[in-house]
Scaffold this motif. Structure first.
Motif, PDB file in Angstrom:
ATOM      1  N   GLU A   1      -8.504 -25.438  -6.104  1.00 17.88           N
ATOM      2  CA  GLU A   1      -8.412 -24.046  -6.126  1.00 17.88           C
ATOM      3  C   GLU A   1      -9.652 -23.256  -6.358  1.00 17.88           C
ATOM      4  O   GLU A   1      -9.770 -22.423  -5.898  1.00 17.88           O
ATOM      5  CB  GLU A   1      -7.543 -23.688  -7.452  1.00 17.88           C
ATOM      6  N   GLU A   2     -10.507 -23.982  -7.326  1.00 18.90           N
ATOM      7  CA  GLU A   2     -11.921 -23.295  -7.509  1.00 18.90           C
ATOM      8  C   GLU A   2     -12.588 -23.589  -6.204  1.00 18.90           C
ATOM      9  O   GLU A   2     -13.419 -22.643  -5.824  1.00 18.90           O
ATOM     10  CB  GLU A   2     -12.758 -24.134  -8.565  1.00 18.90           C
TER      11      GLU A   2
ATOM     12  N   LEU B   1      -1.281 -17.175  -2.877  1.00 18.42           N
ATOM     13  CA  LEU B   1      -2.301 -16.876  -3.489  1.00 18.42           C
ATOM     14  C   LEU B   1      -3.136 -17.869  -4.149  1.00 18.42           C
ATOM     15  O   LEU B   1      -2.245 -19.072  -4.383  1.00 18.42           O
ATOM     16  CB  LEU B   1      -1.946 -15.681  -4.787  1.00 18.42           C
ATOM     17  N   ASN B   2      -4.316 -17.915  -4.199  1.00 15.09           N
ATOM     18  CA  ASN B   2      -4.868 -18.975  -4.950  1.00 15.09           C
ATOM     19  C   ASN B   2      -4.455 -18.936  -6.314  1.00 15.09           C
ATOM     20  O   ASN B   2      -4.196 -17.994  -7.216  1.00 15.09           O
ATOM     21  CB  ASN B   2      -6.532 -18.542  -4.980  1.00 15.09           C
ATOM     22  N   PHE B   3      -4.129 -20.255  -7.021  1.00 14.00           N
ATOM     23  CA  PHE B   3      -3.426 -20.290  -8.353  1.00 14.00           C
ATOM     24  C   PHE B   3      -4.327 -19.621  -9.280  1.00 14.00           C
ATOM     25  O   PHE B   3      -3.630 -19.208 -10.347  1.00 14.00           O
ATOM     26  CB  PHE B   3      -3.194 -21.794  -8.524  1.00 14.00           C
ATOM     27  N   LEU B   4      -5.634 -19.606  -9.279  1.00 14.61           N
ATOM     28  CA  LEU B   4      -6.215 -19.146 -10.412  1.00 14.61           C
ATOM     29  C   LEU B   4      -6.069 -17.704 -10.375  1.00 14.61           C
ATOM     30  O   LEU B   4      -6.195 -17.022 -11.487  1.00 14.61           O
ATOM     31  CB  LEU B   4      -7.889 -19.498 -10.152  1.00 14.61           C
ATOM     32  N   THR B   5      -6.037 -17.093  -9.190  1.00 15.09           N
ATOM     33  CA  THR B   5      -5.945 -15.458  -9.111  1.00 15.09           C
ATOM     34  C   THR B   5      -4.432 -15.269  -9.437  1.00 15.09           C
ATOM     35  O   THR B   5      -4.180 -14.300 -10.176  1.00 15.09           O
ATOM     36  CB  THR B   5      -6.191 -14.985  -7.417  1.00 15.09           C
ATOM     37  N   LEU B   6      -3.645 -15.976  -9.246  1.00 16.86           N
ATOM     38  CA  LEU B   6      -2.177 -16.080  -9.455  1.00 16.86           C
ATOM     39  C   LEU B   6      -1.859 -15.978 -11.159  1.00 16.86           C
ATOM     40  O   LEU B   6      -1.345 -15.124 -11.562  1.00 16.86           O
ATOM     41  CB  LEU B   6      -1.340 -17.054  -8.751  1.00 16.86           C
TER      42      LEU B   6
END
Length: 528
Positions: free
Chosen positions: A173-174, A472-477
């Motif tokens: 994800e990064e 969405l990107n999981f970090l953004t989520l």
């Protein structure tokens, strides 16, 4: 105890105990100022009453500080880049309110109690404040007290465990996040070029329009054995070495425009420094960087703007606000002049100017008196909390009127917010404490179960839709999720998971909007 018979003595005693308990951390989680509410519940059970005027004054300061803090970000959140994240905040809030209404009907829970459960489950003291001001009932406070503890702990647990539950690999994800950033903001590199093209020799940088034609920036020039920062009137001479910054593709275009690339290094001028300045000069507030013309006047370049704990990449249209911390690269000889222009006065920043605060609150009170006539003979008013909140939102967006600066520095706003919250939570806590035991006895464990459901179900709905529908990107989520829950402890809990700032950016985008939407939804719930 005699001190408990004195309302004011009891106020500061329970506040002191609450603040002390709020500092205790368990696995980096603490109740902070909210601990005062639970101490107040106990004092209320003992028969302590806090004068209602204390609660109301606290409510006014708290809601105004919320408006001042959320104003700029609230309006910015409607920009294109944050639309999907705003959808998530709406999904979480609306699903939470629907679940609240359904469960309240099933278990025959008073709707005032239910809206308190809703506010506590979503850890929103501001929505509780509005509800109490509009209903004059202690039941929302009781519901808030029952649901709030799991609201704090539950959101932290879910955000930390969700990567495992959804089988997410954080390093992947990064990498995706970095790739997304680079697709919008390509990686910038620096290269040196020799001025060889006869078409540019003897002309100024403004005349050859390098930035417009190649989308690059000339940061330094080595001319006649002297290294310096160029400005628009700098004349390019044959053999000059120009240091340019841009993308790989843009620098390739620049090469054909100026001359061949060289590996000769430009000596660093020791008088060239980088410093941070605090924006405190009234004359520059609300002005854009383009209007200030720092580069033209002082050969100075603003590299970052730090506002409310968030770093902003500046451009010519970026407007300065009181309390901004800006990083500037400039020649040492211009340090004093730039400092005087920006202000850089720590003492002025730390001082609280009460005139704009009191005036802003007065405007909010006047807004609250406006009566709006609706069909069927219904008259609608925003109420005191709504008026003060709207005033804070609008004035913080305006920023400055004449010599009046509406924006409040981060430290001053935090002081006003916490003081208001202390007084407000002390009042509502003691009111709720006088009834909470009887309410729990009458309803049993069902209230706790409803509170847990209101916290957990909307969060999983938001995670599933954000991941599989909005992709969405999981970090953004995760950042959007914590922002939608207005939970700073949860954001702190997920920060160690990644080296990127994706969660923080999403949190900052969603938080102001979520703050307002939860308040609105809490008032809609009452109508059922």
């Amino acid at each position: 105890m005699d001190i408990l018979t004195s309302p004011y003595g009891a106020l500061f005693l329970l506040s002191a105990i609450g603040i002390a308990l709020g500092k205790i951390k368990f696995r980096n989680i603490s109740l902070d100022t909210s601990a005062i509410f639970f101490v107040a519940l106990f004092f209320g059970h003992l028969g302590v009453n806090i004068p209602i005027i204390i609660q109301q004054i606290g409510l006014i300061f708290f809601m105004y500080s919320i408006g001042i803090q959320a104003g700029p970000g609230f309006f910015e959140s409607f920009k294109r880049g944050g639309v999907h994240l705003i959808y998530l905040a709406l999904i979480l809030g609306i699903s939470g309110s629907i679940i609240t209404i359904i469960l309240a009907k099933i278990f025959n829970i008073d709707m005032l109690m239910a809206v308190g459960l809703f506010s506590g489950s979503l850890t929103s003291a501001s929505s509780l404040a509005v509800t109490i001001e509009n209903t004059h009932s202690a039941l929302p406070s009781v519901g808030f007290g029952i649901a709030f503890p799991f609201g704090v702990i539950g959101v932290v647990l879910i955000t930390r465990l969700s990567p495992q539950l959804f089988k997410i690999k954080i390093p992947i994800e990064e990498e995706k996040h970095i790739a997304e950033i680079r697709s919008v903001y390509p990686n910038l590199i620096n290269k040196n070029f020799v001025a060889e093209n006869p078409e540019i020799i003897g002309k100024t940088i403004a005349e050859i329009k390098l930035r417009q034609l190649t989308n690059t920036n000339i940061s330094r020039i080595y001319q006649q054995n002297i290294s310096f920062i160029p400005n628009a009137q700098t004349v390019i001479q044959k053999g000059d070495i120009l240091r340019a910054c841009g993308t790989k593709e843009d620098l390739f275009k620049l090469c054909s425009f100026i001359g061949s690339e060289t590996h000769i290094q430009i000596p660093v001028n020791r008088k060239y420094i980088v410093r941070q300045f605090l924006v405190t000069n009234n004359k520059v507030i609300n002005k854009s960087l383009g209007q200030l013309a720092l580069l033209q006047m002082f050969n100075a370049t603003v590299t970052t703007i730090r506002r409310s704990g968030i770093d902003i990449i500046p451009n010519a249209n970026s407007r300065l606000r009181f309390g901004d911390k800006i990083t500037i690269a400039l020649p040492e000889e211009n340090l004093v002049n730039v400092s005087e222009l920006i202000g850089n006065n720590r003492k002025k920043l730390d001082e609280i100017d009460f005139f704009p605060i009191i005036t802003g609150i007065l405007i909010g009170v006047l807004i609250s008196l406006i009566k709006i006539k609706l069909p069927f003979g219904i008259t609608f008013t925003l109420g005191l909390t709504g008026g003060v909140l709207i005033s804070g939102l609008l004035l913080s967006r305006i920023g400055k009127t004449g010599k009046i600066i509406w924006n409040v520095s981060g430290g001053s706003n935090q002081f006003m917010r916490k003081l208001g919250l202390i007084f407000f939570l002390s009042g509502v806590g003691t009111q709720a404490g006088s009834q909470i035991i009887n309410v729990v006895k009458a309803n049993g464990i069902s209230l706790f179960v409803i509170g847990i459901a209101i916290t957990v179900i909307p969060m999983f709905i938001t995670l599933i839709l954000g991941r599989y529908f909005f992709k969405l990107n999981f970090l953004t989520l995760l950042g959007a999720l914590t922002g939608s829950m207005t939970s700073t402890p949860a954001l702190s809990a997920i920060e160690p998971l990644t080296k990127t700032n994706a969660p923080q950016i999403a949190y900052a985008t969603v938080y102001p909007f979520a703050l307002i939407i939860i308040i609105i939804l809490s008032q809609i719930i009452i109508l059922f």
